[in-house]
Design an enzyme around this catalytic site. Structure first.
Site, PDB file in Angstrom:
ATOM      1  N   CYS A   1       9.426 -31.465  42.424  1.00  0.00           N
ATOM      2  CA  CYS A   1       9.114 -30.212  41.728  1.00  0.00           C
ATOM      3  C   CYS A   1       7.627 -29.849  41.841  1.00  0.00           C
ATOM      4  O   CYS A   1       6.769 -30.700  42.082  1.00  0.00           O
ATOM      5  CB  CYS A   1       9.481 -30.332  40.257  1.00  0.00           C
ATOM      6  SG  CYS A   1      11.241 -30.630  39.971  1.00  0.00           S
TER       7      CYS A   1
ATOM      8  N   GLU B   1       5.647 -29.069  39.416  1.00  0.00           N
ATOM      9  CA  GLU B   1       4.873 -29.736  38.369  1.00  0.00           C
ATOM     10  C   GLU B   1       4.445 -31.135  38.818  1.00  0.00           C
ATOM     11  O   GLU B   1       3.327 -31.569  38.552  1.00  0.00           O
ATOM     12  CB  GLU B   1       5.690 -29.835  37.069  1.00  0.00           C
ATOM     13  CG  GLU B   1       6.069 -28.490  36.487  1.00  0.00           C
ATOM     14  CD  GLU B   1       7.397 -27.939  37.005  1.00  0.00           C
ATOM     15  OE1 GLU B   1       7.976 -27.096  36.303  1.00  0.00           O
ATOM     16  OE2 GLU B   1       7.861 -28.334  38.104  1.00  0.00           O
TER      17      GLU B   1
ATOM     18  N   CYS C   1      10.481 -33.272  34.728  1.00  0.00           N
ATOM     19  CA  CYS C   1       9.082 -32.841  34.718  1.00  0.00           C
ATOM     20  C   CYS C   1       8.517 -32.818  33.308  1.00  0.00           C
ATOM     21  O   CYS C   1       7.335 -33.125  33.102  1.00  0.00           O
ATOM     22  CB  CYS C   1       8.934 -31.481  35.383  1.00  0.00           C
ATOM     23  SG  CYS C   1       9.054 -31.598  37.185  1.00  0.00           S
TER      24      CYS C   1
ATOM     25  N   CYS D   1      11.818 -28.696  34.415  1.00  0.00           N
ATOM     26  CA  CYS D   1      13.075 -29.414  34.242  1.00  0.00           C
ATOM     27  C   CYS D   1      12.847 -30.616  33.314  1.00  0.00           C
ATOM     28  O   CYS D   1      11.707 -30.938  32.961  1.00  0.00           O
ATOM     29  CB  CYS D   1      13.620 -29.875  35.600  1.00  0.00           C
ATOM     30  SG  CYS D   1      12.683 -31.221  36.371  1.00  0.00           S
TER      31      CYS D   1
END
Length: 140
Positions: free
Chosen positions: A59, A61, A95, A92
């Site tokens: 991701c 992040e 994260c 998510c």
């Protein structure tokens, strides 16, 4: 609790959107950018990186956290994440836990998209009753 002035919010948005433009998302076509403000006032950006073996991607992040750590930052103070819109994007679950490792419950999380900033929360609002590094101090 940290408050962000409009200039800093716009700088985070610009960094997140610029990172989003560098996303490697050929499979989902869902480009995401993230920008993290560290304890030294520096901004670190990242984008989602997909992989043909889907579980191997990561991701935006995560990429931004890695950039922060490699630059010597240790504490996330704010995160701005951008998606394509019009639906809100939030980190998510995985994260959120990664952010908890490097951020306090009052970490500011901001959602945006190409139209601008959309909404803001704290990490505690998105990850209530979180488990973080402070929980492990009681076993030392």
């Amino acid at each position: 609790m940290l408050t962000l002035n409009e200039d800093l919010r716009q700088r985070l948005l610009a960094a997140s959107l610029a990172a989003r433009a560098r996303s490697h998302s050929p499979y989902s076509k869902y480009a995401v950018g993230a920008a993290i403000l560290d304890e030294q006032g520096r901004i670190h950006a990242g984008a989602n990186i997909e992989n043909a073996a889907y579980p191997q991607g990561w991701c935006a992040e995560t990429t931004a956290l890695s950039a922060m750590l490699m630059a010597g930052g240790r504490q996330a103070r704010a995160l701005l994440v951008t998606g394509p819109g019009p639906d809100l994007i939030t980190p998510c679950g995985g994260c959120r836990q990664k952010l908890r490792e490097f951020g306090a419950p009052e970490l500011i999380i901001i959602a945006g998209d190409p139209s601008g900033i959309r909404q803001q929360w704290t990490l505690a609002e998105l990850l209530p009753f979180s488990f973080g590094p402070d929980n492990l101090k009681s076993v030392e």
